[in-house]
Design a protein around this motif. Structure first.
Motif, short mmCIF file in Angstrom:
data_model
loop_
_atom_site.label_atom_id
_atom_site.label_comp_id
_atom_site.label_asym_id
_atom_site.label_seq_id
_atom_site.Cartn_x
_atom_site.Cartn_y
_atom_site.Cartn_z
N GLY A 53 -36.90 -23.75 68.02
CA GLY A 53 -38.14 -23.81 68.54
C GLY A 53 -38.74 -22.51 68.95
N ASP A 54 -37.56 -21.41 68.88
CA ASP A 54 -38.16 -20.17 69.22
C ASP A 54 -38.85 -19.30 68.02
OD1 ASP A 54 -35.68 -20.30 67.76
OD2 ASP A 54 -35.00 -18.28 68.45
N GLU A 55 -39.45 -18.17 68.85
CA GLU A 55 -40.01 -17.23 68.00
C GLU A 55 -40.72 -17.72 66.55
OE1 GLU A 55 -37.24 -13.41 68.74
OE2 GLU A 55 -36.26 -15.08 67.65
N VAL A 56 -41.57 -18.59 66.81
CA VAL A 56 -42.39 -19.28 65.70
C VAL A 56 -43.56 -18.24 64.86
CG1 VAL A 56 -43.34 -21.23 64.61
CG2 VAL A 56 -41.73 -21.51 66.40
N ALA A 108 -33.28 -27.27 73.39
CA ALA A 108 -34.11 -26.43 72.89
C ALA A 108 -34.42 -25.05 73.71
CB ALA A 108 -35.68 -27.01 72.64
N TRP A 109 -34.81 -24.02 72.94
CA TRP A 109 -35.14 -22.71 73.69
C TRP A 109 -36.41 -22.97 74.41
CZ3 TRP A 109 -31.25 -19.77 73.24
CH2 TRP A 109 -30.26 -19.76 72.33
N ASP A 110 -36.62 -22.04 75.35
CA ASP A 110 -37.53 -22.32 76.48
C ASP A 110 -38.90 -22.32 75.94
OD1 ASP A 110 -38.29 -19.46 76.19
OD2 ASP A 110 -36.96 -19.09 77.75
N TRP A 148 -33.39 -21.14 78.87
CA TRP A 148 -34.13 -20.11 79.57
C TRP A 148 -33.41 -18.62 78.77
CZ3 TRP A 148 -33.41 -16.14 83.27
CH2 TRP A 148 -34.47 -15.28 83.58
N TRP A 149 -34.11 -18.10 77.93
CA TRP A 149 -33.76 -16.77 77.28
C TRP A 149 -34.48 -15.66 77.31
CZ3 TRP A 149 -35.54 -14.22 72.95
CH2 TRP A 149 -36.78 -14.73 72.01
N HIS A 150 -35.62 -15.83 77.90
CA HIS A 150 -36.80 -14.68 77.94
C HIS A 150 -36.50 -14.01 79.34
CE1 HIS A 150 -39.20 -16.81 74.76
NE2 HIS A 150 -39.59 -15.69 74.67
N MET A 195 -26.97 -11.83 79.27
CA MET A 195 -26.15 -12.92 78.78
C MET A 195 -25.93 -12.92 77.11
SD MET A 195 -25.22 -15.01 81.42
CE MET A 195 -26.03 -14.90 83.02
N TYR A 196 -26.55 -11.94 76.35
CA TYR A 196 -26.40 -11.95 75.00
C TYR A 196 -25.38 -11.01 74.64
CZ TYR A 196 -30.49 -14.63 73.44
OH TYR A 196 -31.55 -15.53 73.48
N LEU A 197 -24.30 -11.69 73.87
CA LEU A 197 -23.00 -10.72 73.95
C LEU A 197 -23.14 -9.90 72.31
CD1 LEU A 197 -20.55 -13.37 74.66
CD2 LEU A 197 -21.42 -11.65 75.98
N LEU A 233 -23.91 -15.52 71.37
CA LEU A 233 -23.42 -14.43 70.50
C LEU A 233 -24.18 -14.58 68.88
CD1 LEU A 233 -21.71 -11.93 69.91
CD2 LEU A 233 -20.11 -13.74 68.58
N TRP A 234 -25.22 -13.84 68.94
CA TRP A 234 -26.13 -13.64 67.69
C TRP A 234 -25.18 -12.80 66.86
CZ3 TRP A 234 -29.48 -17.38 67.50
CH2 TRP A 234 -29.96 -17.73 68.81
N THR A 235 -25.15 -13.20 65.52
CA THR A 235 -24.20 -12.41 64.56
C THR A 235 -25.06 -11.53 63.34
OG1 THR A 235 -23.95 -14.13 63.31
CG2 THR A 235 -22.45 -13.69 65.02
C1 ACM Z 1 -33.69 -16.17 70.76
O1 ACM Z 1 -32.98 -15.10 71.40
N1 ACM Z 1 -34.24 -16.10 69.93
C2 ACM Z 1 -33.42 -17.42 71.27
#
Ligand code: ACM
Length: 458
Positions: A246-249, A296-298, A314-316, A341-343, A386-388
């Motif tokens: 659901g994020d960044e559409v 889902a994402w916020d 909640w990531w924003h 919190m993003y590694l 952890l986004w890669t």
């Molecule tokens: C995100 O970082 N786009 C959830």
């Protein structure tokens, strides 16, 4: 007074995450008695709580559940490793029920052995939710029998090589990982990111393409396909949740789609966000019909999805009001702000290869450790992600995850937190990581494991 609130011990226990209460003296049990454990069930303790009593000639573990017993055994194992079998009692229970870690395998794929290694680490440090980002623009990573093209086509490529051979998990591999996690009291939550971040999906099934890496939210075919995919997934993942992204559409071109035009006319919509909200509600209803809850994402806070059927992440960081709005609307929430919190963000000023963000923010271990979380009844817990995009091999996973994940574990579990004391206890964790051969970031001696480079950052 040490951080455990007890005066008896002059040394810091090496246990991570720090237990709630420690009542121990200076006298030790002989190690040979540590395997003499008696288990007692007590309905008075909370679902993940335990009491660990170290006597002269044996150990008693009290818990109301297998999870509590498991965590007591983890604590006991750490005491043995640290040579700290002091006579006395530890009474422990978690700060939060949701203690999560997310791994993105869409941008780069790491495979079963690495995932099991991460699950072992999570279990050792009392983390209990593995959020698995299995689809994104760069790749689709889970076998769906109804649509073999998702893995024949969608699994080809990754962030650093768009022609890389297809990498994905077969359904047998998924079942094996879910079983392995369950043995360690970890729930696995798959994420299929939609309607955005969906290029691998629409590359495989072009008839539902909605432009700009989205699916077409006006087409009934889209919902039919999503239902089929989620139905297979819900059979593979026995946990409570399905994560629908659901994020960044990138929805700018949706109004050009004839099916969206028809939907807008039928529903009387005036803004494209209303179409996006409609999509969220439709997919949420599919998840509910499968007997699952939505994760889902916020971004879905405005969707109109029923708040009692969904948990939002909640990531924003820059939008604290979203966290407040989510709770005001009754959503349970998990706190995972991109900062700290993003590694995948760099952890020190002199690191080059991680994601630095637009404002060059560095997610240091101390920022993660000391981040203030307001505890309300709707905050289920906390998670590190952890986004890669910039993490393409096992060494880079280790370098970005360790040791920051231990700060997260302590945020998630411990009510007594003190950063200096944590750093002292981390010495024992470094020894543990050395026995496992992890390529961790060692701030005490940065030359030991130099920062691994990543091919897409020069
Ligand atoms: C995100 O970082 N786009 C959830």
């Amino acid at each position: 007074m040490n951080i455990f609130g007890i005066i008896l011990l002059s040394v810091s226990l090496g246990v991570v995450p720090a237990p709630r209460e420690v009542h121990m003296g200076e006298q030790k049990m002989e190690e040979r008695y540590a395997s003499k454990v008696r288990y007692v069930r007590s309905g008075k303790l909370g679902p993940e709580a335990y009491e660990l009593k170290i006597g002269k000639k044996g150990v008693v573990i009290k818990s109301s559940s297998d999870a509590g017993r498991f965590y007591a055994e983890k604590t006991l194992g750490q005491l043995v490793r640290c040579d700290q079998l002091y006579l006395g009692t530890i009474k422990d229970s978690p700060r939060f029920t949701w203690r999560g870690f997310m791994l993105d395998e869409a941008r780069h794929f790491f495979g079963t052995e690495k995932v099991k290694e991460l699950l072992d680490m999570m279990a050792e440090y009392k983390l209990n939710r593995f959020h698995w980002h299995l689809s994104d623009n760069q790749g689709w990573r889970v076998e769906i029998k109804a649509f073999p093209q998702l893995t024949q086509i969608g699994a080809i490529g990754c962030e650093t090589d768009r022609n890389a051979p297809a990498r994905f998990y077969t359904q047998d591999e998924i079942r094996e990982i879910v079983r392995y996690a369950a043995e360690r009291h970890i729930e696995v939550i798959p994420e299929i990111d939609m309607p955005g971040h969906a290029r691998a999906l629409v590359r495989s099934i072009p008839e539902i393409d909605g432009f700009n890496s989205t699916v077409n939210p006006g087409s009934e075919k889209t919902y039919e396909i999503i239902r089929t995919i989620l139905t297979e997934l819900s059979g593979l993942f026995p946990g409570r949740y399905l994560h629908i992204g659901g994020d960044e559409v990138q929805n700018k071109k949706w109004m050009d789609l004839p099916e969206v035009g028809a939907l807008v006319k039928k529903e009387g919509y005036t803004a494209v966000q209303e179409v996006q909200n409609y999509f969220g509600r439709r997919v949420g209803a599919i998840v509910a019909s499968l007997g699952k809850e939505v994760l889902a994402w916020d971004d879905l806070v405005v969707s109109g999805i029923p708040s009692d059927s969904a948990v939002l992440l909640w990531w924003h960081t820059d939008k604290p009001e979203v966290l407040k709005d989510a709770q005001a609307s009754g959503f349970r929430t998990v706190v995972c702000p991109s900062r700290p919190m993003y590694l995948d963000n760099c952890q020190e000023l002199n690191h080059k290869y991680g994601h630095k963000g637009r404002i060059q923010y560095f997610n240091t271990i101390q920022k993660l450790y000391e981040y203030e979380i307001e505890e309300t009844p709707l905050v289920l817990g906390v998670q590190a992600n952890l986004w890669t995009e910039h993490v393409h091999n096992s060494n880079r996973v280790d370098f970005m995850v360790y040791p920051r994940i231990f700060a997260l574990a302590e945020q998630a579990w411990s009510v007594n937190r003190d950063f200096d004391d944590f750093l002292r206890r981390l010495e024992y964790v470094y020894s543990w990581m050395d026995t496992k051969g992890f390529y961790y970031y060692d701030a005490r001696n940065p030359d030991r494991h130099p920062e691994p480079s990543c091919p897409n950052i020069k």
